[in-house]
Design an enzyme around this catalytic site. Structure first.
Site, PDB file in Angstrom:
ATOM      1  N   LYS A  79     -17.496  -0.789   6.678  1.00  0.00           N
ATOM      2  CA  LYS A  79     -17.949  -1.832   5.755  1.00  0.00           C
ATOM      3  C   LYS A  79     -19.471  -1.834   5.617  1.00  0.00           C
ATOM      4  O   LYS A  79     -20.007  -2.011   4.519  1.00  0.00           O
ATOM      5  CB  LYS A  79     -17.456  -3.200   6.253  1.00  0.00           C
ATOM      6  CG  LYS A  79     -17.601  -4.288   5.202  1.00  0.00           C
ATOM      7  CD  LYS A  79     -16.891  -5.572   5.608  1.00  0.00           C
ATOM      8  CE  LYS A  79     -17.000  -6.620   4.502  1.00  0.00           C
ATOM      9  NZ  LYS A  79     -16.322  -7.865   4.857  1.00  0.00           N
ATOM     10  N   PHE A 131     -11.366  -7.336  14.426  1.00  0.00           N
ATOM     11  CA  PHE A 131     -10.321  -7.822  13.530  1.00  0.00           C
ATOM     12  C   PHE A 131      -9.940  -6.741  12.509  1.00  0.00           C
ATOM     13  O   PHE A 131     -10.801  -6.164  11.864  1.00  0.00           O
ATOM     14  CB  PHE A 131     -10.816  -9.076  12.795  1.00  0.00           C
ATOM     15  CG  PHE A 131      -9.812  -9.572  11.777  1.00  0.00           C
ATOM     16  CD1 PHE A 131      -8.567 -10.020  12.180  1.00  0.00           C
ATOM     17  CD2 PHE A 131     -10.108  -9.558  10.421  1.00  0.00           C
ATOM     18  CE1 PHE A 131      -7.629 -10.451  11.246  1.00  0.00           C
ATOM     19  CE2 PHE A 131      -9.175  -9.990   9.485  1.00  0.00           C
ATOM     20  CZ  PHE A 131      -7.940 -10.439   9.899  1.00  0.00           C
ATOM     21  N   GLN A 132      -8.678  -6.463  12.401  1.00  0.00           N
ATOM     22  CA  GLN A 132      -8.134  -5.442  11.490  1.00  0.00           C
ATOM     23  C   GLN A 132      -8.746  -4.068  11.701  1.00  0.00           C
ATOM     24  O   GLN A 132      -8.925  -3.307  10.756  1.00  0.00           O
ATOM     25  CB  GLN A 132      -8.271  -5.895  10.031  1.00  0.00           C
ATOM     26  CG  GLN A 132      -7.364  -7.071   9.747  1.00  0.00           C
ATOM     27  CD  GLN A 132      -7.132  -7.321   8.270  1.00  0.00           C
ATOM     28  OE1 GLN A 132      -8.007  -7.095   7.441  1.00  0.00           O
ATOM     29  NE2 GLN A 132      -5.943  -7.802   7.934  1.00  0.00           N
ATOM     30  N   GLU A 147       0.816  -1.221   0.000  1.00  0.00           N
ATOM     31  CA  GLU A 147       0.000   0.000   0.000  1.00  0.00           C
ATOM     32  C   GLU A 147       0.850   1.272   0.000  1.00  0.00           C
ATOM     33  O   GLU A 147       0.409   2.303  -0.516  1.00  0.00           O
ATOM     34  CB  GLU A 147      -0.965   0.007   1.185  1.00  0.00           C
ATOM     35  CG  GLU A 147      -2.078  -1.029   1.099  1.00  0.00           C
ATOM     36  CD  GLU A 147      -1.679  -2.388   1.655  1.00  0.00           C
ATOM     37  OE1 GLU A 147      -0.476  -2.600   1.952  1.00  0.00           O
ATOM     38  OE2 GLU A 147      -2.577  -3.246   1.803  1.00  0.00           O
ATOM     39  N   MET A 155      24.114   9.235   1.639  1.00  0.00           N
ATOM     40  CA  MET A 155      23.965  10.534   2.278  1.00  0.00           C
ATOM     41  C   MET A 155      24.353  10.465   3.761  1.00  0.00           C
ATOM     42  O   MET A 155      25.014  11.353   4.298  1.00  0.00           O
ATOM     43  CB  MET A 155      22.524  11.024   2.120  1.00  0.00           C
ATOM     44  CG  MET A 155      22.262  12.395   2.684  1.00  0.00           C
ATOM     45  SD  MET A 155      23.357  13.645   2.008  1.00  0.00           S
ATOM     46  CE  MET A 155      22.312  14.371   0.762  1.00  0.00           C
TER      47      MET A 155
HETATM   48  C1  LIG Z   1      18.171  15.165   1.718  1.00  0.00           C
HETATM   49  C2  LIG Z   1      17.426  16.447   1.507  1.00  0.00           C
HETATM   50  C3  LIG Z   1      18.117  17.620   1.290  1.00  0.00           C
HETATM   51  C4  LIG Z   1      17.465  18.815   1.007  1.00  0.00           C
HETATM   52  N1  LIG Z   1      18.193  19.920   0.685  1.00  0.00           N
HETATM   53  C5  LIG Z   1      17.548  21.016   0.197  1.00  0.00           C
HETATM   54  C6  LIG Z   1      18.277  22.130  -0.340  1.00  0.00           C
HETATM   55  O1  LIG Z   1      19.503  22.157  -0.356  1.00  0.00           O
HETATM   56  N2  LIG Z   1      17.572  23.166  -0.853  1.00  0.00           N
HETATM   57  C7  LIG Z   1      16.199  23.177  -0.867  1.00  0.00           C
HETATM   58  O2  LIG Z   1      15.612  24.121  -1.387  1.00  0.00           O
HETATM   59  N3  LIG Z   1      15.503  22.171  -0.328  1.00  0.00           N
HETATM   60  C8  LIG Z   1      16.139  21.082   0.182  1.00  0.00           C
HETATM   61  N4  LIG Z   1      15.395  20.028   0.665  1.00  0.00           N
HETATM   62  C9  LIG Z   1      13.926  20.123   0.662  1.00  0.00           C
HETATM   63  C10 LIG Z   1      13.382  20.817   1.895  1.00  0.00           C
HETATM   64  O3  LIG Z   1      13.350  19.902   2.954  1.00  0.00           O
HETATM   65  C11 LIG Z   1      11.953  21.362   1.624  1.00  0.00           C
HETATM   66  O4  LIG Z   1      11.114  20.314   1.222  1.00  0.00           O
HETATM   67  C12 LIG Z   1      11.910  22.411   0.554  1.00  0.00           C
HETATM   68  O5  LIG Z   1      12.961  23.321   0.683  1.00  0.00           O
HETATM   69  C13 LIG Z   1      10.590  23.155   0.627  1.00  0.00           C
HETATM   70  O6  LIG Z   1      10.341  23.760  -0.581  1.00  0.00           O
HETATM   71  P1  LIG Z   1       9.478  25.068  -0.726  1.00  0.00           P
HETATM   72  O7  LIG Z   1       9.928  26.115   0.220  1.00  0.00           O
HETATM   73  O8  LIG Z   1       9.449  25.376  -2.152  1.00  0.00           O
HETATM   74  O9  LIG Z   1       8.028  24.685  -0.172  1.00  0.00           O
HETATM   75  P2  LIG Z   1       6.977  23.562  -0.549  1.00  0.00           P
HETATM   76  O10 LIG Z   1       7.054  22.475   0.451  1.00  0.00           O
HETATM   77  O11 LIG Z   1       7.010  23.208  -1.974  1.00  0.00           O
HETATM   78  O12 LIG Z   1       5.657  24.361  -0.198  1.00  0.00           O
HETATM   79  C14 LIG Z   1       4.919  25.039  -1.141  1.00  0.00           C
HETATM   80  C15 LIG Z   1       4.318  26.297  -0.535  1.00  0.00           C
HETATM   81  O13 LIG Z   1       3.513  26.896  -1.543  1.00  0.00           O
HETATM   82  C16 LIG Z   1       2.214  27.137  -1.043  1.00  0.00           C
HETATM   83  N5  LIG Z   1       1.263  26.963  -2.124  1.00  0.00           N
HETATM   84  C17 LIG Z   1       0.742  25.822  -2.610  1.00  0.00           C
HETATM   85  N6  LIG Z   1      -0.121  26.072  -3.597  1.00  0.00           N
HETATM   86  C18 LIG Z   1      -0.153  27.409  -3.743  1.00  0.00           C
HETATM   87  C19 LIG Z   1      -0.863  28.288  -4.611  1.00  0.00           C
HETATM   88  N7  LIG Z   1      -1.731  27.835  -5.519  1.00  0.00           N
HETATM   89  N8  LIG Z   1      -0.653  29.615  -4.503  1.00  0.00           N
HETATM   90  C20 LIG Z   1       0.205  30.108  -3.558  1.00  0.00           C
HETATM   91  N9  LIG Z   1       0.904  29.328  -2.726  1.00  0.00           N
HETATM   92  C21 LIG Z   1       0.731  27.996  -2.815  1.00  0.00           C
HETATM   93  C22 LIG Z   1       2.027  26.161   0.080  1.00  0.00           C
HETATM   94  O14 LIG Z   1       1.077  26.650   0.994  1.00  0.00           O
HETATM   95  C23 LIG Z   1       3.428  26.029   0.657  1.00  0.00           C
HETATM   96  O15 LIG Z   1       3.662  26.986   1.654  1.00  0.00           O
HETATM   97  C24 LIG Z   1      16.048  18.840   0.998  1.00  0.00           C
HETATM   98  C25 LIG Z   1      15.348  17.687   1.270  1.00  0.00           C
HETATM   99  C26 LIG Z   1      16.013  16.483   1.505  1.00  0.00           C
HETATM  100  C27 LIG Z   1      15.211  15.255   1.737  1.00  0.00           C
HETATM  101  C1  LIG Z   2      12.474   5.948   5.284  1.00  0.00           C
HETATM  102  C2  LIG Z   2      13.754   6.648   5.593  1.00  0.00           C
HETATM  103  N1  LIG Z   2      14.644   6.071   6.449  1.00  0.00           N
HETATM  104  C3  LIG Z   2      15.815   6.698   6.701  1.00  0.00           C
HETATM  105  C4  LIG Z   2      16.127   7.899   6.123  1.00  0.00           C
HETATM  106  C5  LIG Z   2      17.462   8.601   6.408  1.00  0.00           C
HETATM  107  N2  LIG Z   2      18.253   8.676   5.184  1.00  0.00           N
HETATM  108  C6  LIG Z   2      18.314   9.778   4.418  1.00  0.00           C
HETATM  109  S1  LIG Z   2      19.240   9.587   3.047  1.00  0.00           S
HETATM  110  C7  LIG Z   2      19.628   7.994   3.459  1.00  0.00           C
HETATM  111  C8  LIG Z   2      20.516   7.165   2.593  1.00  0.00           C
HETATM  112  C9  LIG Z   2      19.901   6.787   1.305  1.00  0.00           C
HETATM  113  O1  LIG Z   2      20.714   5.836   0.710  1.00  0.00           O
HETATM  114  P1  LIG Z   2      20.615   5.472  -0.817  1.00  0.00           P
HETATM  115  O2  LIG Z   2      19.217   5.190  -1.199  1.00  0.00           O
HETATM  116  O3  LIG Z   2      21.585   4.422  -1.131  1.00  0.00           O
HETATM  117  O4  LIG Z   2      20.991   6.842  -1.528  1.00  0.00           O
HETATM  118  P2  LIG Z   2      22.412   7.620  -1.609  1.00  0.00           P
HETATM  119  O5  LIG Z   2      22.396   8.627  -0.512  1.00  0.00           O
HETATM  120  O6  LIG Z   2      23.471   6.607  -1.437  1.00  0.00           O
HETATM  121  O7  LIG Z   2      22.392   8.258  -2.950  1.00  0.00           O
HETATM  122  C10 LIG Z   2      19.022   7.646   4.673  1.00  0.00           C
HETATM  123  C11 LIG Z   2      19.157   6.345   5.338  1.00  0.00           C
HETATM  124  C12 LIG Z   2      15.155   8.460   5.267  1.00  0.00           C
HETATM  125  N3  LIG Z   2      15.332   9.645   4.679  1.00  0.00           N
HETATM  126  N4  LIG Z   2      13.997   7.798   4.990  1.00  0.00           N
END
Ligand SMILES: Cc1cc2nc3c(=O)[nH]c(=O)nc-3n(C[C@H](O)[C@H](O)[C@H](O)COP(=O)(O)OP(=O)(O)OC[C@H]3O[C@@H](n4cnc5c(N)ncnc54)[C@H](O)[C@@H]3O)c2cc1C
Ligand SMILES: Cc1ncc(C[n+]2csc(CCOP(=O)(O)OP(=O)(O)O)c2C)c(N)n1
Lengths: 169, 586
Positions: free
Chosen positions: B165, B115-116, B53, B480
């Site tokens: 259900k 159940f479930q 799922e 990472m």
């Molecule tokens: C490993 C990792 C590393 C990351 N590193 C970075 C990084 O270096 N740089 C980076 O930028 N991010 C990074 N992120 C992502 C970060 O965590 C956030 O998800 C991201 O920065 C949020 O993006 P955003 O500010 O565009 O907001 P979003 O989460 O895209 O939010 C959208 C916003 O727009 C608004 N909105 C939606 N629809 C409308 C509409 N019709 N009109 C007006 N407003 C609207 C919403 O209310 C919301 O506030 C990383 C994520 C991970 C997992």
């Molecule tokens: C469900 C979940 N568990 C743990 C993490 C923490 N985490 C962030 S990046 C990462 C490593 C991902 O490894 P891989 O898919 O091999 O990608 P790589 O960074 O090597 O490109 C982990 C464990 C996460 N983001 N999501």
């Protein structure tokens, strides 16, 4: 730490209280008191919340509450234009010697005795939080056996009505 | 004419059809069985049977993010429903319009630990935009119509509808359109005229403006209005991870991604700006770094459809609540009228930024172990596939490199899990995207770690003829996390080896796994094989393709602002910080 009284007009739906309470917990807002009840309009309830915010702007609280789909209106009630009441039931230890002193305090605070036993009285008091707290202080030396209280109830002064305003929109 | 009487289950299918739903991802079980029966006869709805799922949830997200339409997933009660939780949380963080339908035990048994039974409404309350529990057949059309309205309007998000259900088995007159009564739901889309004027005024006065563009532009489909604004004022643009593609990378005004792994020019532009024109971005900590030292000299215009985002992290000098498409249309008209073809003079600002661009372009070094460079592989996938393709990444280093080294030219071409960072997003999201946009080339760019969380959906892809391409950027480790261990834990690699590489135990062998799933499996170890493999994948459309790219494990994502530090501490490469010519280094 500042306290605010919020009045929420909400749809009467299952789980509504969980949604409101959960939101407070999740966003790190503290609930000081909470009172919930139906209103003059069927299907609508009012929640009066006293919230203390620390460092967080109250605005975040009201905005987040407004995002809950079943919350129709959030109003902050300002102390100057609001009537606030607490409601308490207090069970106080009494005996022949102390009963008259307790009854004197009851009169003084315009409280009411609602149940009498040989060794205790149940007293009902309503009023602003400060008055109720003062009353408790007075009763404490006699021995408070049990105390229950409502959350703060609050309503804006004058003829304006939040429900009327909302329903008109 | 009397209304037709339908079972609740039939009403679910009919309502979804009438709401325009054409594809659903799900997996049946006891509490949702009544609904699966009439679903079998629907000629309008294609149901795709997933293997887990969570896959259904991410597929619905990928479907939604690629097309801008609502994504729908369906599961049974209890464990079926809880398996959706990760995807629902993911959709909540990234504002993805998602409808999750779950079966629930009979209403008469709710609360008895039947159940479930699981209180999925309770479980998902903090991670849904809204949720409904339906216990009566007659409520079904109204609830589904409300759920779709809530999920797709205002700030989009996930809505859960849990249906007992006995409500599915009950009968009721089917009334359409149903009454949708949501007195507490009134998203504001039209901005305040005064605020538009105030914003225009700040823009005209700014010397160092930046368009800080977020995922809201994509959700609002306001990319053309954004382009127009950018051309009217000539300001630099930065696109967050969620907004890659919202503004063309080929445009010279685009400085790339800001934040923890952003480009030096993008990070610095925000940091040194005097006006952040914030459009559907939410000052995420990955972007701001330490908030109190973030862009200290900047005033802020903040446009968002969600009033709670404005002022949440950063004070807004000009707050504008509204839908970006409407806001930008009005702002552009106001500015065009005020400026009459002239542009604010920001030549000095561009001089500073262009210099940074020349000195600190994105780049990488070749791995020392002689293995493939992951950045090279990802660049080639982007270049050979072109901007019409869709790229869905997992979470980790490969995600950051995909954001950095693929050039995006259009919104909805880049799908990823930004807010939650959900490993396992990529394969099912790519599957969903391919269902929504079957004509497009769809890549899942995945890590060897992420891939092992949801790769069972390759079976779904093969059996249902959904020929996605999967590129595993195989560094044989949780890359990472390993990078953080290298940088912050003295290279002590606690539990980050995955043993999927050629010089390790290689469990599993991804090529054999791909073949077992009926996919074409290819292993690539040498640079000269890269293009041929990508091309073969692009040409193979009778089954999914999995390419196992064996890459160096010591490659790191640069630039980087270490977590919690100020953006002024951006490192261009390990221990290398930009040198400011004006000697202004803070
Ligand atoms: C490993 C990792 C590393 C990351 N590193 C970075 C990084 O270096 N740089 C980076 O930028 N991010 C990074 N992120 C992502 C970060 O965590 C956030 O998800 C991201 O920065 C949020 O993006 P955003 O500010 O565009 O907001 P979003 O989460 O895209 O939010 C959208 C916003 O727009 C608004 N909105 C939606 N629809 C409308 C509409 N019709 N009109 C007006 N407003 C609207 C919403 O209310 C919301 O506030 C990383 C994520 C991970 C997992
Ligand atoms: C469900 C979940 N568990 C743990 C993490 C923490 N985490 C962030 S990046 C990462 C490593 C991902 O490894 P891989 O898919 O091999 O990608 P790589 O960074 O090597 O490109 C982990 C464990 C996460 N983001 N999501």
């Amino acid at each position: 730490m500042s306290q605010h009284v919020l009045s929420l007009l909400v749809e009467d739906r299952p789980g509504l209280l969980t949604r409101v309470a959960g939101l407070f917990a999740r966003r790190g807002f503290n609930i000081e008191s909470l009172a919930v009840g139906t209103t003059e309009v069927e299907g609508l309830s009012r929640i009066t919340v006293v919230v203390s915010v620390d460092g967080l702007p109250l605005e975040q609280v009201t905005k987040q509450l407004n995002k809950l789909i079943n919350v129709i209106k959030v109003v902050e009630l300002e102390p100057e234009t609001t009537v606030e009441r607490d409601h308490m039931l207090i069970k106080v230890k009494t005996d022949a010697a102390t009963r008259s002193q307790v009854l004197e305090a009851v009169t003084l605070f315009r409280a009411r005795v609602i149940d009498v036993a040989s060794d205790a009285l149940i007293i009902e008091v309503t009023g602003e939080t400060a008055k109720c707290q003062a009353f408790i202080k007075v009763l404490e030396p006699f021995g408070i056996k049990e105390l229950v209280q409502s959350g703060v109830l609050a309503i804006g002064r004058g003829s304006k009505s939040i429900t009327e305003k909302v329903l008109k929109q | 004419m009397a209304n037709e009487v339908l079972t609740g289950a039939q009403a679910i299918v009919r309502s979804l059809e009438l709401l325009g739903v054409t594809d659903i991802f799900g997996l049946p079980g006891g509490a949702i069985l009544p609904t699966y029966d009439p679903l079998m006869d629907s000629t309008k709805i294609r149901h795709i049977l997933v293997r887990h799922e969570q896959g259904a949830g991410h597929a619905a997200e990928g479907y939604a993010s690629a097309s801008g339409k609502l994504g729908v997933c369906i599961a049974t009660s209890g464990p079926g429903a809880t398996n959706l939780v990760t995807a629902i949380a993911d959709a909540h963080m990234d504002s993805v319009p998602l409808l999750a339908i779950t079966g629930q035990v009979n209403s008469t048994s709710i609360g008895t630990d039947a159940f479930q039974e699981a209180d999925i409404v309770g479980i998902t309350m903090p991670i849904t935009k809204h949720s409904f529990l339906v216990t009566k057949a007659e409520d079904i059309p109204g609830v589904l119509a409300s759920a779709v309205l809530i999920a797709t309007t205002g700030r989009p998000g996930p809505v859960l509808v849990d249906i007992a259900k006995d409500a599915q088995n009950g009968k009721a007159e089917f009334v359409w359109p149903p009454r949708v009564d949501l007195p507490g739901y009134k998203p504001v889309t039209k901005p305040h005229g005064k605020q538009i004027q105030a914003a225009a005024q700040l823009i005209k006065e700014a010397k160092r403006p930046v368009l800080y563009v977020g995922g809201g532009i994509v959700r609002s489909r306001a990319n053309l209005e954004l382009l127009e604004l950018a051309k009217i004022i000539g300001a630099p643009v930065v696109t967050t991870l969620m907004a890659r593609g919202a503004f063309p990378d080929s445009d010279p005004q685009n400085l790339g991604m800001p934040g923890m792994h952003g480009t030096v020019p993008a990070v610095t532009a925000l940091q040194r700006s005097d006006l952040l024109i914030t459009l559907g971005a939410r000052f995420d900590d990955r972007v701001t770094g330490q908030v109190k030292t973030f862009a200290v000299g900047a005033k802020v215009i903040h446009v968002d459809i969600d009033p709670a985002e404005i002022g949440k992290i950063r004070f807004a000098d000009v707050p504008i609540v509204g839908d970006l498409k409407e806001v930008l249309t009005e702002l552009n008209a106001e500015l065009a009228n005020d400026l009459k073809g002239t542009k604010p003079d920001i030549a000095e600002w561009w001089g500073f930024l262009n210099d940074l661009r020349t000195r600190y372009p994105l780049g990488y070094t070749e791995p020392e172990d002689g293995k493939l460079s992951p950045q090279f592989v990802i660049s080639r996938i982007g270049e050979l596939s072109g901007p019409e393709a869709i790229f869905a990444a997992g979470v980790g280093q490969h995600q950051m490199w995909s954001a950095q080294f693929i050039k995006y030219e259009r919104p909805n071409s880049w799908l990823n899990s930004g807010g939650a960072g959900t490993m396992g997003y990529s394969v099912p999201a790519a599957m969903g995207a391919k269902v929504a946009q079957p004509e497009r080339l769809v890549w899942a760019i995945d890590g060897d770690g992420c891939f092992q969380m949801t790769n069972q959906e390759l079976a779904t892809c093969t059996i249902n003829n959904i020929p996605i391409k999967v590129a595993i950027i195989n560094n044989s480790s949780l890359g990472m996390v390993r990078q953080w261990q290298t940088l912050f834990y003295n290279s002590r690699y606690s539990n980050t080896d995955l043993n999927t590489g050629t010089d390790t135990m290689m469990v599993p062998d991804f090529v054999k796994l791909a073949e077992a799933y009926g996919c074409l499996g290819i292993r690539v170890e040498k640079e000269e094989e890269v293009d041929a493999a990508i091309k073969l994948a692009m040409e193979t459309n009778d089954r999914p393709v999995v390419i196992d790219f064996i890459v160096g494990r010591d490659a790191m994502v640069w630039p980087m602002v270490p977590a919690g530090l100020s953006n002024d501490a951006v490192q261009f490469a390990r221990d290398e910080r930009p040198v400011w010519e004006d000697g202004e280094e803070e």
